[in-house]
Motif scaffolding. Structure first.
Motif, PDB file in Angstrom:
ATOM      1  N   ASP A 229      13.554  -2.307   0.040  1.00 29.84           N
ATOM      2  CA  ASP A 229      12.933  -2.072  -1.268  1.00 29.84           C
ATOM      3  C   ASP A 229      12.565  -0.600  -1.435  1.00 29.84           C
ATOM      4  O   ASP A 229      12.823   0.007  -2.480  1.00 29.84           O
ATOM      5  N   MET A 230      11.946  -0.020  -0.399  1.00 30.73           N
ATOM      6  CA  MET A 230      11.537   1.378  -0.488  1.00 30.73           C
ATOM      7  C   MET A 230      12.744   2.297  -0.619  1.00 30.73           C
ATOM      8  O   MET A 230      12.719   3.266  -1.397  1.00 30.73           O
ATOM      9  N   ALA A 231      13.813   2.015   0.115  1.00 27.01           N
ATOM     10  CA  ALA A 231      15.038   2.816   0.006  1.00 27.01           C
ATOM     11  C   ALA A 231      15.583   2.774  -1.413  1.00 27.01           C
ATOM     12  O   ALA A 231      16.021   3.801  -1.958  1.00 27.01           O
ATOM     13  N   ARG A 232      15.543   1.595  -2.023  1.00 25.30           N
ATOM     14  CA  ARG A 232      16.023   1.454  -3.406  1.00 25.30           C
ATOM     15  C   ARG A 232      15.175   2.279  -4.359  1.00 25.30           C
ATOM     16  O   ARG A 232      15.707   2.957  -5.243  1.00 25.30           O
ATOM     17  N   PHE A 233      13.855   2.247  -4.169  1.00 24.88           N
ATOM     18  CA  PHE A 233      12.979   3.016  -5.054  1.00 24.88           C
ATOM     19  C   PHE A 233      13.201   4.522  -4.886  1.00 24.88           C
ATOM     20  O   PHE A 233      13.200   5.273  -5.871  1.00 24.88           O
ATOM     21  N   ILE A 234      13.385   4.973  -3.648  1.00 23.14           N
ATOM     22  CA  ILE A 234      13.620   6.403  -3.417  1.00 23.14           C
ATOM     23  C   ILE A 234      14.908   6.850  -4.089  1.00 23.14           C
ATOM     24  O   ILE A 234      14.955   7.902  -4.748  1.00 23.14           O
TER      25      ILE A 234
ATOM     26  N   GLN B 103       0.835  -1.209   0.000  1.00 22.63           N
ATOM     27  CA  GLN B 103       0.000   0.000   0.000  1.00 22.63           C
ATOM     28  C   GLN B 103       0.867   1.256   0.000  1.00 22.63           C
ATOM     29  O   GLN B 103       0.562   2.235  -0.695  1.00 22.63           O
ATOM     30  N   LYS B 104       1.951   1.238   0.764  1.00 23.72           N
ATOM     31  CA  LYS B 104       2.856   2.389   0.771  1.00 23.72           C
ATOM     32  C   LYS B 104       3.503   2.568  -0.603  1.00 23.72           C
ATOM     33  O   LYS B 104       3.746   3.698  -1.052  1.00 23.72           O
ATOM     34  N   ARG B 105       3.775   1.465  -1.286  1.00 25.16           N
ATOM     35  CA  ARG B 105       4.359   1.561  -2.617  1.00 25.16           C
ATOM     36  C   ARG B 105       3.353   2.131  -3.617  1.00 25.16           C
ATOM     37  O   ARG B 105       3.710   2.907  -4.510  1.00 25.16           O
ATOM     38  N   VAL B 106       2.080   1.751  -3.473  1.00 26.76           N
ATOM     39  CA  VAL B 106       1.036   2.308  -4.330  1.00 26.76           C
ATOM     40  C   VAL B 106       0.894   3.808  -4.088  1.00 26.76           C
ATOM     41  O   VAL B 106       0.709   4.593  -5.028  1.00 26.76           O
ATOM     42  N   GLU B 107       0.999   4.228  -2.834  1.00 21.63           N
ATOM     43  CA  GLU B 107       0.918   5.658  -2.528  1.00 21.63           C
ATOM     44  C   GLU B 107       2.078   6.412  -3.173  1.00 21.63           C
ATOM     45  O   GLU B 107       1.910   7.513  -3.696  1.00 21.63           O
ATOM     46  N   LEU B 108       3.260   5.809  -3.154  1.00 18.90           N
ATOM     47  CA  LEU B 108       4.401   6.407  -3.840  1.00 18.90           C
ATOM     48  C   LEU B 108       4.130   6.485  -5.339  1.00 18.90           C
ATOM     49  O   LEU B 108       4.428   7.502  -5.982  1.00 18.90           O
TER      50      LEU B 108
END
Length: 271
Positions: free
Chosen positions: A200-205, A168-173
């Motif tokens: 994963d989130m750090a990599r996307f940022i 869900q946090k990834r969808v919000e991003l």
């Protein structure tokens, strides 16, 4: 993809100047000033109640400051509405997931792109002509540039209510990226995540910063993440900036250590 303009690489894309914000007798922000440089990750950190989310709400236009100003691309946007700032390229996520739970992943993400649609109300109401063409082009762009980028193609037709918190946090991003932001404001993007989801989130940022050239403004309590990916760190405490600089400088700043760990720890740093 939004390339970094080398001619402006040394000029702040976003400047916050002497922001003052109060609610009754409570001062949420007391003269906050800092700058976020184009193409960099600037982290806003501080203990709970330091004023971090109030700062984000003021930058994005949800709150109006009693004093001070916000400059974006050299323009004073302090009195601009939140949706006008969003149209200029200020996108954000929220501390608590703010998705439409009954809608699919794709439909939630498409909402972020609606700030860039220009169809007239009549064609949009009946969904024909330019409205239909714009909507289909937006969908193709999102599927190509955002959904594939964030590796969520396998869930794009699922309702968000059934997804894990990390997804869900990834969808919000993804919804924020659909706005094609110049500044991406992330409010605690890894809060509540396990180690794998955090990585994963750090990599996307980092990929958003490096590949898209987007300037990132980040609120986060995970100090390991902040120190690993940030170019510049601003520390708030009781609505005031008590330190800022590169991560190595902030980590050893006695005022910062005192705010987080107490007087004894700060004395050890000085010694």
């Amino acid at each position: 993809m939004i390339p970094i303009n080398e001619d402006h690489a040394e000029k702040p894309l976003l400047e916050v100047l002497d922001l003052q914000l109060g609610f009754g007798g409570i001062r949420a922000l007391a003269g906050v000033s800092f700058a976020a440089r184009r193409g960099e990750i600037t982290a806003i950190i501080g203990p709970n109640g330091a004023g971090k989310t109030s700062l984000f709400n003021t930058i994005s236009g949800f709150y109006k400051p009693q004093q001070g100003c916000v400059h974006f691309e050299g323009r004073d946007v302090t009195r601009y509405s939140a949706h006008r700032r969003a149209a200029l390229g200020l996108a954000r996520t929220f501390q608590n997931v703010a998705l439409f739970r009954g809608m699919t992943v794709l439909d939630n993400i498409k909402l972020g792109g609606h700030t860039r649609l220009h169809s007239n109300p009549l064609s949009a109401m009946w969904y024909f002509g330019s409205a239909q063409r714009e909507e289909m082009a937006l969908r193709r762009e999102i599927e190509r540039d955002v959904i594939d980028f964030l590796e969520i193609d396998h869930i794009r037709h699922l309702p968000v209510a059934g997804l894990s918190y990390g997804l869900q946090k990834r969808v919000e991003l993804a919804r924020a990226l659909a706005m094609q932001p110049k500044v991406l404001m992330l409010d605690e993007p890894v809060a509540g995540m396990n180690r794998e989801e955090t990585e994963d989130m750090a990599r996307f940022i980092l990929d958003v910063q490096e590949q898209w050239g987007v300037t990132v403004l980040l609120i986060e309590h995970d100090m390991g993440l902040v120190m690993d990916i940030s170019n510049h760190v601003v520390v708030l405490n009781f609505g005031q900036v008590i330190g800022q600089g590169v991560p190595a400088e902030v980590r050893t700043n006695p005022e910062v250590v005192r705010a987080y760990l107490g007087e004894t720890a700060a004395q050890k740093v000085v010694a």
